[in-house]
Design a protein around this motif. Structure first.
Motif, PDB file in Angstrom:
ATOM      1  N   GLY A   1       0.821  -1.209   0.000  1.00 54.58           N
ATOM      2  CA  GLY A   1       0.000   0.000   0.000  1.00 54.58           C
ATOM      3  C   GLY A   1       0.849   1.250   0.000  1.00 54.58           C
ATOM      4  N   ARG A   2       0.210   2.392   0.262  1.00 54.46           N
ATOM      5  CA  ARG A   2       0.859   3.680  -0.017  1.00 54.46           C
ATOM      6  C   ARG A   2       0.897   4.647   1.144  1.00 54.46           C
ATOM      7  NH1 ARG A   2       3.386   4.160  -5.048  1.00 54.46           N
ATOM      8  NH2 ARG A   2       2.064   3.284  -6.684  1.00 54.46           N
ATOM      9  N   THR A   3       0.560   4.233   2.364  1.00 51.78           N
ATOM     10  CA  THR A   3       0.677   5.175   3.478  1.00 51.78           C
ATOM     11  C   THR A   3       2.155   5.431   3.757  1.00 51.78           C
ATOM     12  OG1 THR A   3       0.793   3.484   5.177  1.00 51.78           O
ATOM     13  CG2 THR A   3      -1.423   4.221   4.547  1.00 51.78           C
ATOM     14  N   SER A   4       2.413   6.461   4.530  1.00 51.46           N
ATOM     15  CA  SER A   4       3.814   6.824   4.768  1.00 51.46           C
ATOM     16  C   SER A   4       4.552   5.723   5.526  1.00 51.46           C
ATOM     17  CB  SER A   4       3.905   8.164   5.498  1.00 51.46           C
ATOM     18  OG  SER A   4       3.152   8.128   6.681  1.00 51.46           O
ATOM     19  N   THR A   5       3.884   5.054   6.466  1.00 52.16           N
ATOM     20  CA  THR A   5       4.550   3.950   7.164  1.00 52.16           C
ATOM     21  C   THR A   5       4.849   2.810   6.200  1.00 52.16           C
ATOM     22  OG1 THR A   5       3.555   4.434   9.305  1.00 52.16           O
ATOM     23  CG2 THR A   5       4.231   2.156   8.928  1.00 52.16           C
ATOM     24  N   ILE A   6       3.888   2.485   5.357  1.00 57.01           N
ATOM     25  CA  ILE A   6       4.045   1.315   4.476  1.00 57.01           C
ATOM     26  C   ILE A   6       5.108   1.566   3.406  1.00 57.01           C
ATOM     27  CG2 ILE A   6       2.868  -0.125   2.767  1.00 57.01           C
ATOM     28  CD1 ILE A   6       0.277   0.226   4.465  1.00 57.01           C
ATOM     29  N   ILE A   7       5.097   2.742   2.790  1.00 58.65           N
ATOM     30  CA  ILE A   7       6.145   2.970   1.779  1.00 58.65           C
ATOM     31  C   ILE A   7       7.516   3.109   2.432  1.00 58.65           C
ATOM     32  CG2 ILE A   7       4.682   3.883  -0.074  1.00 58.65           C
ATOM     33  CD1 ILE A   7       6.584   6.520   1.379  1.00 58.65           C
ATOM     34  N   GLY A   8       7.521   3.403   3.727  1.00 64.69           N
ATOM     35  CA  GLY A   8       8.797   3.468   4.450  1.00 64.69           C
ATOM     36  C   GLY A   8       9.527   2.141   4.450  1.00 64.69           C
ATOM     37  N   PHE A   9       8.786   1.027   4.325  1.00 63.03           N
ATOM     38  CA  PHE A   9       9.473  -0.275   4.262  1.00 63.03           C
ATOM     39  C   PHE A   9       9.376  -0.901   2.878  1.00 63.03           C
ATOM     40  CE2 PHE A   9       5.369  -1.378   6.390  1.00 63.03           C
ATOM     41  CZ  PHE A   9       4.880  -2.349   5.509  1.00 63.03           C
ATOM     42  N   SER A  10       9.058  -0.098   1.882  1.00 63.54           N
ATOM     43  CA  SER A  10       9.145  -0.556   0.499  1.00 63.54           C
ATOM     44  C   SER A  10      10.612  -0.554   0.083  1.00 63.54           C
ATOM     45  CB  SER A  10       8.345   0.393  -0.399  1.00 63.54           C
ATOM     46  OG  SER A  10       8.594   0.111  -1.751  1.00 63.54           O
ATOM     47  N   SER A  11      10.957  -1.393  -0.886  1.00 67.91           N
ATOM     48  CA  SER A  11      12.326  -1.317  -1.406  1.00 67.91           C
ATOM     49  C   SER A  11      12.336  -0.675  -2.789  1.00 67.91           C
ATOM     50  CB  SER A  11      12.966  -2.716  -1.436  1.00 67.91           C
ATOM     51  OG  SER A  11      12.184  -3.606  -2.209  1.00 67.91           O
ATOM     52  N   GLU A  12      11.208  -0.060  -3.175  1.00 67.89           N
ATOM     53  CA  GLU A  12      11.060   0.535  -4.501  1.00 67.89           C
ATOM     54  C   GLU A  12      11.373   2.039  -4.419  1.00 67.89           C
ATOM     55  OE1 GLU A  12      10.359  -0.765  -7.530  1.00 67.89           O
ATOM     56  OE2 GLU A  12      10.426   1.285  -8.299  1.00 67.89           O
TER      57      GLU A  12
ATOM     58  N   ASP B   1      11.000   4.564  -6.381  1.00 65.08           N
ATOM     59  CA  ASP B   1       9.937   5.467  -6.847  1.00 65.08           C
ATOM     60  C   ASP B   1       8.862   5.700  -5.786  1.00 65.08           C
ATOM     61  OD1 ASP B   1      11.024   5.824  -9.272  1.00 65.08           O
ATOM     62  OD2 ASP B   1       9.630   4.523 -10.369  1.00 65.08           O
ATOM     63  N   TYR B   2       8.579   4.691  -4.971  1.00 64.56           N
ATOM     64  CA  TYR B   2       7.531   4.818  -3.964  1.00 64.56           C
ATOM     65  C   TYR B   2       7.997   5.655  -2.779  1.00 64.56           C
ATOM     66  CZ  TYR B   2       5.370   0.709  -6.305  1.00 64.56           C
ATOM     67  OH  TYR B   2       4.827  -0.168  -7.204  1.00 64.56           O
ATOM     68  N   ARG B   3       9.337   5.739  -2.596  1.00 68.47           N
ATOM     69  CA  ARG B   3       9.895   6.318  -1.368  1.00 68.47           C
ATOM     70  C   ARG B   3      10.496   7.699  -1.521  1.00 68.47           C
ATOM     71  NH1 ARG B   3      12.024   2.933   2.530  1.00 68.47           N
ATOM     72  NH2 ARG B   3      13.887   4.242   2.613  1.00 68.47           N
ATOM     73  N   ALA B   4      11.096   7.949  -2.694  1.00 66.73           N
ATOM     74  CA  ALA B   4      11.991   9.095  -2.846  1.00 66.73           C
ATOM     75  C   ALA B   4      11.343  10.391  -2.353  1.00 66.73           C
ATOM     76  CB  ALA B   4      12.412   9.238  -4.304  1.00 66.73           C
ATOM     77  N   GLY B   5      11.990  11.015  -1.408  1.00 69.20           N
ATOM     78  CA  GLY B   5      11.558  12.314  -0.906  1.00 69.20           C
ATOM     79  C   GLY B   5      10.459  12.270   0.136  1.00 69.20           C
ATOM     80  N   PHE B   6       9.949  11.101   0.456  1.00 73.21           N
ATOM     81  CA  PHE B   6       8.811  11.000   1.380  1.00 73.21           C
ATOM     82  C   PHE B   6       9.226  10.726   2.828  1.00 73.21           C
ATOM     83  CE2 PHE B   6       6.359   9.573  -2.594  1.00 73.21           C
ATOM     84  CZ  PHE B   6       5.857  10.844  -2.820  1.00 73.21           C
TER      85      PHE B   6
END
Ligand SMILES: *Cc1c(COP(=O)(O)O)cnc(C)c1O
Length: 421
Positions: free
Chosen positions: A145-156, A158-163
């Protein structure tokens, strides 16, 4: 050239919408079951089904009827009061999935957040991990998913940069690799959160036996196994739940997408009482989660899956779709590197030296077939579970024509180099 009407709608979205999506240039006007029509009246076969949210087909008559019935009574009350649809929905869901309790939310990401909160509180209150120290293991290439906590543990990237900054408390391991799970774990590990098949990563299947080994390891180490079946669950892979493919049962389950029957966002987090009961009144909630309308539709969505044997259909027709796409692969082995999947969920892996997945997705749309790329190289075919053999044949026929056309173009380009001076 795009027709006037389509251009107008696409233009308004582009002008007034945030730029967080780049849709395929098809303006959907209406849909029925597996077919979709755009504003120019062109017909498409839906081979994407809104990332599995439309597993029942568009506007399933029983689901529309259930929604209408409930709209005559009450739609939203909040959880400040009881209702007549939530209890029956939760009962059906728990019975089907084999868990004591379910906690309804709206989107998949909210149900994942629910799982994270539950796992951490369980880690502290039941396992005895010091407060604020609980660690959750997550797979590399995950999508939850796309919440700030969830993208925080993404390895992608594009999903993380700058967030950032991102929430701590997550450690990565390699999907399918038990050694890597063991290496990532500590005494503070409270849970493993994992997809049964990594969908957004490109429909990546785990090696046989991995989930059985993971299940055993979690049991031995008092770690919760939490499976995110937001996309894989409710029949998509040819079993009601994808974890059944390895004959295991997780400690907790996350559902979404198809749970709303393609009409509404409905998600849920399920677990047995020893885990779920870490939530007490006030500790978690959602204004719309479990609303009367959503519960009425979701209950009917579960009934339809059973009554129409959608799981069996997915297994049978999925095997057929996979076989048909492998026939196309055999005709173009240089262009198509791999065809993989389970049930009605197939990824076609495109050789990036020959084409991008996006180019082929747009060519498919122009030919009347809706699909979607994931990353640069994989085309996803995941039609409603109500699809027929005839529609699969038509869609694969269009795909074959697109592949032929692409090969012919590549051969033409290659010819000058093929004749040495
Ligand atoms: C789509 C998806 C989510 C997020 O669901 P949303 O409804 O978009 O928030 C979470 N996990 C998986 C595996 C998904 O495919």
């Amino acid at each position: 050239m795009k027709q006037e009407k389509s251009r107008n709608f696409i233009g308004k979205e582009a002008r007034f919408g945030a730029r967080n999506y780049q849709p395929v240039p098809v303006v959907v006007d209406h849909a029925k079951d597996c077919l979709v029509w755009d504003v120019e009246g062109r017909q498409y076969i839906d081979m994407m089904s809104a990332y599995s949210a439309v597993s029942h087909g568009h506007l399933h008559p029983r689901l529309v009827a259930a929604a209408h019935r409930q709209l005559e009574r009450v739609a939203v009350t909040s959880r400040a009061y009881h209702g007549t649809t939530l209890g029956p929905f939760l009962e059906k869901l728990c019975t089907l999935a084999g868990f004591d309790r379910a906690l309804p939310m709206n989107t998949g990401a909210e149900a994942v957040e629910t799982a994270i909160k539950c796992a951490r509180r369980w880690g502290h209150q039941v396992k005895g991990i010091a407060d604020n120290q609980a660690q959750i293991l997550v797979a590399r290439q995950n999508f939850h998913g796309r919440t700030s906590t969830i993208i925080g543990f993404s390895s992608e990237p594009d999903y993380r940069a700058g967030f950032g900054p991102f929430a701590p408390g997550f450690t990565h391991f390699d999907f399918g690799d038990m050694e890597s799970v063991r290496a990532a774990a500590t005494a503070n590990t409270c849970a493993v959160l994992i997809e049964p098949i990594q969908g957004e990563a490109g429909i990546v299947l785990p090696p046989a036996g991995f989930f059985r080994a993971l299940r055993q390891w979690c049991g031995e180490n008092n770690v919760l196994l939490i499976i995110d079946e937001v996309q894989a669950g409710l029949g998509r892979t040819g079993k009601l739940f994808a974890f059944e493919h390895e004959g295991i049962r997780p400690d907790a389950l996350i559902l979404g997408k198809a749970l709303g029957g393609g009409l509404l966002p409905v998600s849920a987090f399920l677990a047995d009482s020893d885990v779920m009961d870490v939530f007490n009144p006030g500790s978690h909630g959602s204004t719309f989660g479990g609303n009367a309308l959503a519960a009425a539709v979701a209950l009917e969505a579960l009934n339809v899956i059973e009554d129409e044997h959608l799981v069996e259909r997915s297994a049978e027709l999925g095997a057929y779709l996979l076989a048909r796409l492998r026939e196309v692969q055999a005709l173009a082995p240089a262009l198509i590197r791999d065809v993989r999947g389970r049930g009605l969920w197939v990824g076609v892996d495109i050789n990036p030296a020959q084409a991008t997945a996006r180019e082929l997705v747009e060519a498919l749309a122009a030919g009347g077939v809706l699909s979607k790329e994931t990353h640069e190289t994989v085309i996803r075919f995941a039609p409603p579970l109500t699809i027929t053999r005839e529609l699969i044949d038509q869609a694969v026929g269009v795909f074959e024509a697109v592949v032929h056309e692409r090969q012919a173009r590549l051969q033409k380009q290659a010819q000058p180099q093929a004749c040495p001076a």
